[in-house]
Design an enzyme around this catalytic site. Sequence first.
Site, PDB file in Angstrom:
ATOM      1  N   ASP A 483     -82.620  24.149 -21.817  1.00 43.79           N
ATOM      2  CA  ASP A 483     -81.888  24.020 -20.551  1.00 43.79           C
ATOM      3  C   ASP A 483     -81.293  22.640 -20.344  1.00 43.79           C
ATOM      4  O   ASP A 483     -80.482  22.435 -19.444  1.00 43.79           O
ATOM      5  CB  ASP A 483     -82.864  24.253 -19.388  1.00 43.79           C
TER       6      ASP A 483
HETATM    7  C1  BGC Z   1     -86.594  21.125 -17.210  1.00 40.73           C
HETATM    8  C2  BGC Z   1     -86.546  22.341 -18.086  1.00 40.73           C
HETATM    9  C3  BGC Z   1     -86.360  23.563 -17.255  1.00 40.73           C
HETATM   10  C4  BGC Z   1     -85.208  23.403 -16.297  1.00 40.73           C
HETATM   11  C5  BGC Z   1     -85.134  24.587 -15.374  1.00 40.73           C
HETATM   12  C6  BGC Z   1     -85.402  21.076 -16.310  1.00 40.73           C
HETATM   13  O1  BGC Z   1     -85.497  19.988 -15.451  1.00 40.73           O
HETATM   14  O2  BGC Z   1     -86.680  19.969 -18.003  1.00 40.73           O
HETATM   15  O3  BGC Z   1     -87.719  22.444 -18.858  1.00 40.73           O
HETATM   16  O4  BGC Z   1     -86.128  24.659 -18.075  1.00 40.73           O
HETATM   17  O5  BGC Z   1     -85.325  22.240 -15.542  1.00 40.73           O
HETATM   18  O6  BGC Z   1     -84.097  24.543 -14.499  1.00 40.73           O
HETATM   19  C1  NOJ Z   2     -88.382  25.800 -19.301  1.00 43.50           C
HETATM   20  C2  NOJ Z   2     -87.544  26.979 -18.935  1.00 43.50           C
HETATM   21  O1  NOJ Z   2     -88.287  27.873 -18.137  1.00 43.50           O
HETATM   22  C3  NOJ Z   2     -87.038  27.694 -20.141  1.00 43.50           C
HETATM   23  O2  NOJ Z   2     -86.158  28.736 -19.761  1.00 43.50           O
HETATM   24  C4  NOJ Z   2     -86.356  26.741 -21.072  1.00 43.50           C
HETATM   25  O3  NOJ Z   2     -85.989  27.455 -22.220  1.00 43.50           O
HETATM   26  C5  NOJ Z   2     -87.251  25.586 -21.436  1.00 43.50           C
HETATM   27  N1  NOJ Z   2     -87.727  24.948 -20.251  1.00 43.50           N
HETATM   28  C6  NOJ Z   2     -86.569  24.554 -22.324  1.00 43.50           C
HETATM   29  O4  NOJ Z   2     -85.622  23.827 -21.623  1.00 43.50           O
END
Ligand code: BGC
Ligand code: NOJ
Length: 812
Positions: A483
């Site tokens: 993400d």
């Molecule tokens: C986090 C990710 C997460 C995302 C969700 C980010 O700030 O680092 O792990 O998947 O937010 O929106």
């Molecule tokens: C947490 C999110 O829930 C997931 O959708 C994502 O793939 C990972 N973070 C990596 O960014």
Amino acid sequence: MKFGHFDDEHREYVIETPKTPLPWINYLGSKEFFTLISNTCGGYTFYKDAKLLRLTRYRYNDVPMDINGKYFYIKDGDTVWNPGWKPTQTDLDEYECRHGIGYSKFKGVKNGVRADVLTFVPVNDNCEVSKLVVTNDSSVEKNISIFSYVEWCLWNADDDSRNFQRNFSTGEVEVKGSAIYHKTEYRERRNHYAVYSVNAPIAAFDTARDSFLGLYHYAGNPEAVLNGKLTNSMASGWSPIAAHQLDVTLKPGESKSYVFVLGYIENPVEDKWEAHNVINKKPAEALLAKYDTDAKVDAAFAELNDQWDKLLNIYTVDSSNDKVNRMVNIWNQYQCMVTFNMSRSASYYESGIGRGMGFRDSCQDLLGFVHLIPDRARERIIDIASTQFEDGRAYHQYQPLTKKGNSDIGSGFGDDPLWLIAGTSAYIRETGDATILDEMVPFDNDASVAQTLMEHLRRSFGYVDTHRGPHRLPLIGRADWNDCLNLNCHSTQPGESFQTFGPSEGPVAESVFIGGMFVKYGNEYADLCDLKGLTDEAAKVRASVAEMNEILLDSNAGWDGEWFVRAYDSYGNKVGSKECEEGKIYIEPQGFCVLAGVGKESGQAQKALDSVKQHLDTKYGVMILQPAYTVYHEELGEVSSYPPGYKENAGIFCHNNPWVSIAETVIGRGDRAFEVYKKTCPAYTEEISEIHRTEPYIYCQMVAGADAKFHGEGKNSWLTGTAAWTFVNISQYILGVYPTLKGLSVDPCVPADFGDFSVKRIYRGVEYDITVKQNGAQKGVKELIVDGAKIDGTVIPYDASKKTVKVEVVMG
Ligand code: BGC
Ligand code: NOJ
């Protein structure tokens, strides 16, 4: 250092001190009514949706840590204490918390009085039951008072934490006998209320927080409790609570038991009232009557345990490795069920008011629990697919209560469509139920444009196939699985959301990782096409997959020389390449391309995994990238926003460690696959709980990487796709019992010194008793004997006429 121990026989983790490095929590509830509960009785409760129907209030990120829960106070003379230590933090003579599968038990002992609490959510009712037993272990008669305390949340947890100008005037309650009813907003548009009751006459109660706590007091020193007398307050606005007082005399050796029930009730709109502004309490009274004796509670508890006995009997391993047995047979599967229920909505780090159900998250979670509750997996797939758009894209999230796509975040994540194939394929491989593909499923919840699920999958694959960039790799959109790799975002102002700022699409930025997914799930989709007799479509898909395979291995596109490139940014520059100064190598494409089989023949697979070991490995797990970004890169986005070593910027992101481990099994290196498995495995990291800090019985999302000050420290426990992927890894790839469309395949890949083992697997109604003779081999099935007859290959053809099947595997 450990703060407790595993009790495998009872399927419990036994916490021996309340002062764990972080709150160590458990989840109660398996259908619609849920409670989070910490080892000091902190936590909260909600019905279906942690944002919209929150029953009790919690204060995130407060001090001292873990504020608010369901508390019992015991006043014995001048001493006031809690069985779970908090909130008074009175030192206990003995303390123990046992987190079990769907329940938690607490034992507190102080000055000769012992309190045992058992808390669980029954299988079929919307309530939480707590049985409190107080015992006088001293030689003198004890006159004690017991107080309960919960603080109501005004239903919408988001509004509850912000809109004080309104909320301080809306709270309303009723009290009848020992039952305290929370009915805020019931007079207008709500037809639900909550109740908190105890199965004994009470000496007094409070429902107004200020009266219970006293002005400028807090839950650690409630004035009414210190005074030994609740005030029978009736909340009117401000903060409604529920507190009971029981005055109890205990002879030496005597025990008394009380059952507290916290319930959620919905009334039909026409039956809301029993008199003017008096709520209809009949359903609440019926619910309370179901749990008004110890015997009834014990029976409900037994029912809960029976349910889990059945679920955890579906896949069991018996090996000489206790840690593997414990994780596979108990905790890993339990966590998979919790992630299924919660997605990424409510934990001690997900506040329940942010994300609902994630499209990609829920599809991946499904991989870990589909064998446990296939019917609910089926329903989940349809719910998820119903939020897809007609062109194959998908809402990134949806709310569990409404099941509608969440327009705040919208769409545009390039990987989402392919995860739907992953989930559906896993469901059909598990159950053999291909009828799901014929189900009519809406697009964007609009039934007038419904199409079959098969058509949804066609559009999923088609969207990615037709949205490619300059290297013919899939376009990344807002981001892919990572993400934080926001290649089209280019945010320069604080506060702009990396997830939604900038265009949702861009014509240049591409993802090699999605290329790996395309191969893996393109092949699975083609198999489903074959199953449906769609041979032309299958051939077309396989041709696209073959082309993608070449693109991934091509040094002008997916291949960097020693490993797979991660992506191309919106200027067409490489991300995750030796050409980059920082972020030269990323884990995701190495794991996913190889697990998809890309580069197996050419040797590039092995090279990529060797590079992972050389550049990304640490003793606490495999990092997501190296070298960490030390400056903010506008063209990369959030990934470079974190300090080096944390989260997606070179943390050990546990979710993708199993991809590497699975990839190692694909090329047959059992030693290395297991080494990677062990590094993040809770049963192994239990020994270093003071470093790791999160619960030692479940996975956390991220462990700080080598660049971080607190290398080895875990964060964001519980709600992570790590649970599902690790279970897939250990059960289907390492132990090697993999469901195919035609039947179970058995093809283990274990470390050379793993030893013989057996697996019992109930699959499509048939019990498979599988024994594996390892012969020191890491991979390879020399002989497969099914009910005494040798068969070729590794797949046991499914035969519904059998009840049990005996399988002997000789590796070598
Ligand atoms: C986090 C990710 C997460 C995302 C969700 C980010 O700030 O680092 O792990 O998947 O937010 O929106
Ligand atoms: C947490 C999110 O829930 C997931 O959708 C994502 O793939 C990972 N973070 C990596 O960014």
